[in-house]
Design an enzyme around this catalytic site. Sequence first.
Site, mmCIF file in Angstrom:
data_model
loop_
_atom_site.group_PDB
_atom_site.id
_atom_site.type_symbol
_atom_site.label_atom_id
_atom_site.label_comp_id
_atom_site.label_asym_id
_atom_site.label_seq_id
_atom_site.Cartn_x
_atom_site.Cartn_y
_atom_site.Cartn_z
ATOM 1 N N ASP A 18 -1.514 -2.680 -4.851
ATOM 2 C CA ASP A 18 -2.421 -3.008 -3.675
ATOM 3 C C ASP A 18 -3.161 -1.661 -3.346
ATOM 4 O OD1 ASP A 18 -3.857 -4.431 -1.888
ATOM 5 O OD2 ASP A 18 -1.861 -4.609 -0.455
ATOM 6 N N ASP A 22 0.778 -1.158 0.069
ATOM 7 C CA ASP A 22 -0.033 0.025 0.160
ATOM 8 C C ASP A 22 0.986 1.527 0.070
ATOM 9 O OD1 ASP A 22 -2.384 -1.636 0.294
ATOM 10 O OD2 ASP A 22 -1.710 -1.872 2.580
ATOM 11 N N ARG A 60 -13.723 0.554 -3.094
ATOM 12 C CA ARG A 60 -13.382 0.757 -1.711
ATOM 13 C C ARG A 60 -13.135 2.233 -1.388
ATOM 14 N NH1 ARG A 60 -9.100 -4.465 -0.924
ATOM 15 N NH2 ARG A 60 -10.481 -6.015 -1.714
ATOM 16 N N ASP A 84 -4.333 1.650 3.773
ATOM 17 C CA ASP A 84 -5.351 0.504 4.275
ATOM 18 C C ASP A 84 -5.016 0.940 5.981
ATOM 19 O OD1 ASP A 84 -5.957 -0.391 2.060
ATOM 20 O OD2 ASP A 84 -4.859 -2.409 2.428
#
Length: 438
Positions: free
Chosen positions: A257, A218, A316, A261
């Site tokens: 990715d 990430d 997301r 997160d």
Amino acid sequence: MRTQICHGRVIGVLAGCTALVLAATGTAQAAAPHRTALDRQVLAANDGWGSATTGTTGGSAADSAHVYTVTTWDEFKAALADGGSAPKIVRVVGTIDADGPSCDSFAVPGDDFAAYLAKYSPEAWGHSTTLDNEPDDSPEGLRRASQAQQDAYIKAYVPANTTIVGVGEDAGFKGASLQIKAVDNVIVRNLSFESPLDCFPQWDPTDTADGNWNSEYDSAVIYGATHVWMDHDTFTDGDHPDSTLPYYFGRIYEQHDGELDIVKGADYVTASWNVFEDHDKTILIGNSDSASTAAVDRGHLKVTFHHNLFANLVERAPRVRFGQVDSYNNHFVAEDGYGYSYGIGMESQLVAEHNAFTLADGIGAGTILKKWKEAPLTADDNYVNGEPTDLIAVHNTEVPGEILQSGAGWTPTLRTRIDPAQTVPRVVDCGAGAGRLR
């Protein structure tokens, strides 16, 4: 009225974007004689979950010995490592390239992608068995070893009581993965992040009926950390959008990715005035439905998103498990390839209010929400293409197989200001992102 372009979009602004940004972001005091320097600023009281309990002050108390100005990746990592958890300020000048070494430089001897493709093709391997038990001298084992070498290089670990701040309009990172892991009290502001490119994605034959390529890294991950403020940052795939990636085994060779997160019991996070754009799997809050993950995440993952721009994403924004997430005054711009914005996951308690959605022709408002698990949410006072829209009702009408329930079961109180939803596109597009703070 004069026309102003903000983040590539034409906006009509009465007094110009500059005045609007200063008023909207709370930086109008810039002209005041005693304004706190940018690198000493702290998260304001009541500004989202990051202000709860002890608040978020980062490295604002740093002495002169722990203030660093860095221009290279090595300097940046050295500054983070110096002084342990003593308060520190790291000032980033220019764009720091953590993606400089070639992928070949990380590859271990014997790692051969052609051999990997030959051994694990669906025709040779099938779809019933993962590669997890492959030995170290197998193509998968060599891939793991190569990935470990890249991992060690591109990850930077942020200690407690740290402020990382960009200086000027062009500060940021290419190919870096910022690890805010099991620490408290971190501020990251005014920085651009171009997503790292995983040189060694793993093939998972069992991920969907057709298999999938899965990647690491990430741009930033908040892992078991508390009191984090991400503000006026820009996250993008930059020069390597998914459209440039090849396909193998009929699946995209996914080398990205997430952009941000928040996982493993992380708590008390405020993400404000950021830009998240041109990406697929953008923000994940809580990374699993498993019992072991639930034991860590229940009662945590308290996150606030406000005044962020989410543009040209697939999904997301965020996908939520377990957490009490407050998302208000954000602008979502959905274009070709859009999947959904809010993912409603295991035991999530999402409040999504006073947001604006700009959807391209052919994208239905019912796709804004995506139900993964039964979890009621609150979604009041949201506007879609300038019209007030009940997101839950329109979702249930357009997607009758995924009926959502209303009522998150809690009411956010940590908000410093709420802009009318109708004004959010103008305010956010002109105020969010890196390079706007002085």
